[in-house]
Write an enzyme that holds these catalytic residues in place. Structure first.
Site, PDB file in Angstrom:
ATOM      1  N   ASP A   1      30.583  10.180  73.507  1.00  0.00           N
ATOM      2  CA  ASP A   1      29.657  10.981  72.664  1.00  0.00           C
ATOM      3  C   ASP A   1      29.939  12.474  72.479  1.00  0.00           C
ATOM      4  O   ASP A   1      30.740  12.640  73.528  1.00  0.00           O
ATOM      5  CB  ASP A   1      28.327  10.652  72.917  1.00  0.00           C
ATOM      6  CG  ASP A   1      27.255  11.359  72.254  1.00  0.00           C
ATOM      7  OD1 ASP A   1      27.418  11.490  71.026  1.00  0.00           O
ATOM      8  OD2 ASP A   1      26.470  11.953  72.976  1.00  0.00           O
TER       9      ASP A   1
ATOM     10  N   THR B   1      27.642  15.452  71.665  1.00  0.00           N
ATOM     11  CA  THR B   1      26.608  16.369  71.966  1.00  0.00           C
ATOM     12  C   THR B   1      25.813  15.903  73.457  1.00  0.00           C
ATOM     13  O   THR B   1      25.540  14.655  73.661  1.00  0.00           O
ATOM     14  CB  THR B   1      25.561  16.368  70.977  1.00  0.00           C
ATOM     15  OG1 THR B   1      26.198  16.505  69.765  1.00  0.00           O
ATOM     16  CG2 THR B   1      24.513  17.264  71.114  1.00  0.00           C
TER      17      THR B   1
ATOM     18  N   LYS C   1      28.262  22.754  52.264  1.00  0.00           N
ATOM     19  CA  LYS C   1      28.813  23.267  53.542  1.00  0.00           C
ATOM     20  C   LYS C   1      28.269  24.586  53.663  1.00  0.00           C
ATOM     21  O   LYS C   1      28.980  25.479  54.093  1.00  0.00           O
ATOM     22  CB  LYS C   1      30.294  23.247  53.763  1.00  0.00           C
ATOM     23  CG  LYS C   1      30.755  21.693  53.914  1.00  0.00           C
ATOM     24  CD  LYS C   1      32.106  21.850  54.241  1.00  0.00           C
ATOM     25  CE  LYS C   1      32.887  20.393  54.578  1.00  0.00           C
ATOM     26  NZ  LYS C   1      32.731  19.459  53.068  1.00  0.00           N
TER      27      LYS C   1
ATOM     28  N   ASN D   1      20.869   7.204  71.170  1.00  0.00           N
ATOM     29  CA  ASN D   1      21.577   6.623  70.047  1.00  0.00           C
ATOM     30  C   ASN D   1      23.013   6.035  70.723  1.00  0.00           C
ATOM     31  O   ASN D   1      23.769   5.479  69.899  1.00  0.00           O
ATOM     32  CB  ASN D   1      21.858   7.750  69.215  1.00  0.00           C
ATOM     33  CG  ASN D   1      22.791   8.991  69.717  1.00  0.00           C
ATOM     34  OD1 ASN D   1      22.321   9.304  70.660  1.00  0.00           O
ATOM     35  ND2 ASN D   1      23.744   9.368  69.092  1.00  0.00           N
TER      36      ASN D   1
END
Length: 1136
Positions: free
Chosen positions: A469, A471, A638, A877
């Site tokens: 992952d 973060t 964006k 998650n």
């Protein structure tokens, strides 16, 4: 001639031309404008019929006239389906059995069909059908399935099933050989240990679930508030959730104590993003005067059927008792999903999904029982040993001449030689695993590490893919402002005081001017852009840039309430507006970092609501701005923008900031932006380009009327709105470029480099944005600076995926960055080709991944490569991915402990992965491989002796060693020295960390293979033969001397063989050797029924035993010495 032979079916010129036109249409579709690349997409959808004629270049055929490309890639493996008897023998029977079992299980547990539902507010009894209980259940078994389940998990292994059958056979008198305890005691011990371990794990899971299920919440009823357990919440209940409390089930957001009618929630346990999400209450219920009025209205929510997608929701809110009835459409911003946490205020919601129908539970998979590769390999070897055992028994019966009841003799031989497959193998390996787990937890270099699955420590030594992952795993998720660039001048962390001085000067001048001029301000009639351009001073440019950063964002300052503990709704007057009491909330940590930076240089955001915001200047003056429009950030555009009116001067300004790719075409021409963005990206900074445009009142009014009209249109609303906003985004004045750093975890770069050198391929799977993921991949050196990255374009159809994969295939040695939705399309149509291409990349980054997608990628790698995978993460998650991988590692971090509790190994820092794999994983695997083969050798040697003995005595099925000698041989006499192999190490831990290349050898599985196993078989046959023949040649008058001489020589040989196998001596190994020898010598006095004590004490006995032992062991010592000299293993070169 050969050059002219096509490698693919010849196609008509028209077909080739059409395909080329398609390709050109797709790759020329450019421009950031919405819909610029749409026509080619729709065109491709209609022509999907031709796609089968247009195979991927990877397949057996080439892609149109591109022969050069064709040769550069290995052909896709096309597996020929086996049919008939061959298929049945090669695993077809297994497939049929599992299919039948799955069919039966599906019939027993037929799943209810999920349906859309109508939920009346506060009336659970009005629900038309039954919904699942709102309880969390992570247990594998229940009271009834525990014992059968554990026994099934044990006996599905051939090894254990074999022991069970052998042990049961001892109840048949004709087959009985020796005592019952010699068979049942070891088996009982193995099962008892396993059942106890599983019971403890299961009880812990039960306690964790109970803790979550018994959390109390306030439920709103007609009679007021009542306390209710989380597991008793039903669909239709009105639940009150306080600040910092976990949301217990999926709800629609009805009311909040916040004035604005919105609140923030933290979703890190659901999607891994630590930025807060803004949720909006249903306006009809938010407008009600008091809480109790929720029961005085007649309203219901219509919700779609439960789904996996956590980013979408469709529903309607209807109030029937008003005239006319109120209908409000509900979307994702009106929902509060379970497992998220309320970050501001108190919220009231109506429950729409509970238990296993909630989004968070639907996105987690059931934990599987993990079995190590080493265990599977040993299971295969035991099957080979079993075949050898059967063959040997058949040979014995054949040589006997099938005399008498030969089948009984066959069974007796099978039992006599049953020590070929030693039961102590399982006992030793399980105790070894426990020892490795203890060593990992006691290692002071990796404090806080916990082994939660004690059965797979060897897996840490066999990993080829590491999926991580981003973060909180690679990064700390703490943003720090690092750089402000104005084109001609750049400010870093050490020159921020200069910015402060410029701001002070700028605001001091504006105050003087304001004091000198008239107090009444008039709106400017002309746009300032039409005035002659004067070169601005650095001071005014800095002031403009900082002001733009302080205004263009979605940040809200929040002040904690003082002393109002019981009250949910606090009066404004009671709040403390001091700087110490302020915290910022936003949907992205970058935004907060920018606003905190403007505060540090003197321009502070003090308040904000939906229509206005206030800034405080360095001198303490308050500037008020009216927010006219906001254009939020989307992954397509964006960029984000805001139009504000300065209350003091009535000037209207349009501020915009965004990614350099989006802003480059919007701002006025300049020669520095692209270069500086590149420089900052190489430093690992996340860049944002900030620009502004001044508007006159007429320009703004014209824009507003067009904008509102576009928002009301029914067809192509988003396209029309985007087109109106784009009309403003022209020739904007470039103000500055900002650089924000997401700080990496300690030692991430050296750890990733070490893992790469160890031959481990690293994939980053994150729920974050593409730009952020790419930036972190570069700054963490997951992708090296010299490497190219291929960013996979968004694809929606098979044709686009086809073309994009071909474009990627032409690139060599480049890292792949792919968004989750594009990945989904590729896997739908070209799963095999995509995985094969991705596996050749040095690094892969998947962004915008849902939890289920992460787990899917892990499973794909396992299926397509057959290699061992490891997943590492720190949020809720990541749980699915961690449970799907062969080895899951959880980090205890800011995102809670959910991942670390679900993982097999829990660590506190990412950098600990290096030592966990290089030192503990490597040594666990090598030790277990040596231990497993040695225990097999111990069984083989005694079986060889039994075979020689039976052959000499006319193939009689009589045991060589009776009762206790057999039990003692496998336990007291040799167990300690053999088990002490778990302390062996070939190189010191420091060396293993310094040379991660040593780890690479392990993935080939050479420590335990049929080759090494065969070597041990030959050693066993040689030694068993020497010991038995030696004893038979040297024994004198009585048979009892054969037993004494051969058994003593056998025990000594085993002790010497352990000494031969050991690579680094440990004091406990010496103790184990001496202890075993002492035990044997001491027990000779008590074993009168087996040994003649008078003969044992003679010199004859000593020299005979010594001679046999020397002959059995000396050649092996010589061979080992020669091998070390002539072809030393890689580790010995380092340790010498």
């Amino acid at each position: 001639m050969a050059d002219q032979i096509p490698l693919y079916p010849v196609r008509s010129a028209a077909a080739v031309a059409a395909a080329n036109r398609k390709r050109a249409a797709y790759f020329s579709a450019a421009g950031p404008g919405p819909g610029a690349d749409r026509p080619s997409r729709y065109q491709l959808e209609d022509e999907s019929a031709h796609l089968d004629e247009m195979p991927l270049m990877m397949s057996e055929e080439g892609f149109e006239n591109d022969e050069s490309d064709y040769h550069t890639l290995p052909r896709a493996r096309i597996t020929r389906r086996k049919r008939g008897l061959e298929w049945f023998v090669c695993g077809g029977w297994k497939f049929l059995c599992t299919s039948c079992c799955d069919w039966l299980i599906n019939i027993c547990q037929r799943k209810r069909e999920l349906k859309a539902r109508t939920v009346w507010l506060g009336c659970p009894e009005k629900c038309e059908e039954k919904h699942p209980r709102n309880s969390i259940k992570n247990q594998k078994y229940n009271i009834f399935t525990f014992i059968p389940g554990v026994l099934y998990e044990q006996f599905k292994f051939f090894l254990n099933l074999y022991f069970l059958i052998v042990s049961c056979s001892q109840f048949v008198p004709a087959l009985k050989i020796g005592y019952l305890y010699t068979y049942w005691a070891p088996l009982g011990f193995v099962l008892a240990v396993t059942i106890m371990r599983e019971a403890v794990d299961e009880f812990r899971r039960f306690q964790r679930d109970k803790e979550v299920n018994s959390q109390l919440y306030s439920k709103l009823t007609v009679r007021g508030k009542v306390q209710v357990k989380s597991s008793d919440i039903q669909v239709g209940d009105l639940i009150i959730v306080e600040k910092n409390q976990r949301i217990p089930s999926d709800m629609v957001f009805l009311r909040t104590s916040e004035k604005a009618g919105s609140c923030f929630i933290r979703t890190d346990q659901l999607d891994g993003e630590t930025d807060w999400k803004l949720k909006v209450a249903v306006s009809c219920t938010q407008r009600l005067p008091a809480l109790g009025d929720l029961f005085s209205i007649n309203a219901y929510v219509y919700a779609q059927k439960p789904q996996l997608d956590i980013h979408s929701f469709e529903g309607t809110f209807t109030r029937e008792d008003s005239d006319p009835p109120v209908h409000e459409s509900l979307s994702i911003e009106n929902t509060l999903w379970a497992s998220t946490v309320v970050a501001s205020g108190t919220v009231i919601g109506v429950v729409i999904y509970t238990g296993r129908e909630t989004r968070s539970v639907m996105n987690t998979s059931n934990p599987k029982n993990k079995v190590g590769l080493l265990d599977l390999e040993l299971n295969q070897l035991t099957k080979a040993l079993f075949l050898a055992l059967v063959a040997l028994s058949v040979v014995m019966v054949t040589l006997q001449g099938f005399a008498g009841p030969w089948y009984r003799s066959l069974f007796r031989f099978l039992l006599l030689f049953s020590y070929i497959i030693p039961i102590s193998l399982r006992v030793n390996l399980d105790m070894g695993k426990a020892a490795y787990g203890w060593m990992i937890m006691k290692d002071e270099h990796i404090p806080g590490t916990v082994v939660r699955t004690s059965t797979i420590p060897e897996e840490l030594g066999r990993l080829v893919y590491l999926l991580t992952d981003k973060t909180g795993t690679l990064t700390q998720n703490e943003m720090v402002f690092k750089r402000l660039h104005l084109g001609t001048v750049s400010y870093g962390t050490d020159t921020m005081d200069e910015i402060q001085n410029h701001l002070l000067n700028a605001y001091a001048q504006t105050q003087c001017q304001a004091g000198g001029s008239s107090t009444i301000s008039t709106p400017p009639r002309k746009a300032p852009s039409s005035a002659p351009k004067v070169r601005k001073s650095v001071s005014s440019r800095v002031h403009e840039a900082v002001k733009a950063v302080a205004l263009c964002h979605n940040v809200t300052p929040v002040y904690e309430a003082r002393g109002a503990a019981g009250e949910t709704e606090v009066a404004e007057a009671d709040q403390d507006f001091s700087d110490d009491n302020r915290t910022y909330q936003a949907s992205s940590p970058d935004e907060v970092a920018l606003v905190q930076w403007t505060e540090s240089v003197g321009l502070t955001l003090v308040s904000r609501d939906l229509t206005s915001m206030q800034l405080r200047t360095p001198s303490g003056q308050i500037l008020t701005f009216c927010i006219l429009q906001t254009f939020p950030f989307t992954s397509e555009s964006k960029r984000m923008g805001v139009i504000v009116r300065d209350e003091a001067t009535a000037e209207i300004t349009f501020y915009m900031k965004g990614a350099d790719v989006a802003m480059a075409s919007i701002v006025q021409y300049n020669d520095w932006l692209e270069e500086e963005c590149g420089n900052m990206a190489r430093e690992g900074l996340r860049t944002l380009v900030v620009a502004k445009r001044a508007l006159t009142e007429e320009q703004y009014q014209d824009f507003e009327s067009r904008y509102n009209q576009a928002k009301l249109s029914l067809h192509d609303r988003t396209l029309k709105v985007a087109a109106v906003v784009e009309s403003l985004e022209r020739e904007m004045e470039l103000l500055c470029l900002t650089g924000v750093e997401d700080q990496l975890q300690a030692d991430v770069r050296p750890t990733l480099e070490m893992l790469r050198n160890a031959g481990i391929k690293i994939w980053m799977l994150t729920g974050d944005k593409l730009e952020t993921a790419t930036c972190i991949a570069k700054s963490s050196h997951l992708v090296s600076r010299t490497q190219d990255t291929h960013v996979f374009r968004p694809v929606t159809s098979r044709g686009e995926a086809h073309l994009e994969l071909n474009a990627f295939r032409r690139k060599h040695d480049c890292a792949l960055v792919i968004p989750g939705d594009a990945l989904e399309v590729c896997l739908k149509y070209y799963e095999h080709e995509f995985v094969e291409l991705a596996c050749q990349c040095p690094a892969v980054v998947c962004c915008r991944c849902s939890p289920t997608q992460k787990a899917h990628i892990v499973k794909l790698l396992q299926q397509h490569t057959g290699r061992r995978t490891c997943a590492i993460g720190d949020g809720g998650n990541d749980v699915s991915m961690i449970q799907a991988a062969d080895c899951g590692i959880g980090i205890e971090g800011k995102e809670g402990r959910q991942a670390s509790l679900a993982a097999d190994f829990s660590i506190t820092r990412f950098k600990h992965v290096g030592r966990l794999l290089m030192v503990h994983g490597r040594s666990s695997y090598k030790r277990s491989a040596a231990l497993g083969q040695f225990v097999m050798h111990r069984g083989l040697i005694i079986s060889t002796m039994q075979a020689v003995f039976s052959s000499v005595f006319y193939f009689a099925s009589v045991p060589l060693y009776q009762g206790f000698l057999m039990v003692g041989y496998a336990t007291v006499y040799t167990m300690f020295p053999v088990f002490s192999l778990v302390l062996d190490q070939d190189v010191k831990p420091e060396m293993a960390m310094l040379y991660p290349e040593l780890y690479k050898d392990l993935t080939k599985g050479r420590s335990l293979s049929f080759k090494t196993f065969l070597v041990w078989v030959l050693i066993s046959i040689y030694q068993g033969g020497i010991l038995m023949f030696g004893a038979l040649v040297l024994f004198e008058s009585e048979f009892v001397h054969v037993v004494a001489i051969s058994f003593t020589a056998l025990v000594l040989t085993e002790l010497l063989m352990v000494a031969l196998t050991v690579r680094t001596w440990h004091w406990l190994m010496v103790v184990a050797q001496l202890l075993s020898l002492g035990c044997y010598v001491a027990s000779l006095a008590f074993l009168n029924e087996y040994f003649d004590v008078a003969f044992i004490t003679t010199v004859t006995f000593v020299w005979k035993v010594s001679a046999i032992t020397v002959v059995s062991c000396l050649p092996l010592y010589v061979l080992k010495y020669l091998k070390r000299k002539l072809s030393p293993p890689s580790y010995s070169k380092l340790s010498s």
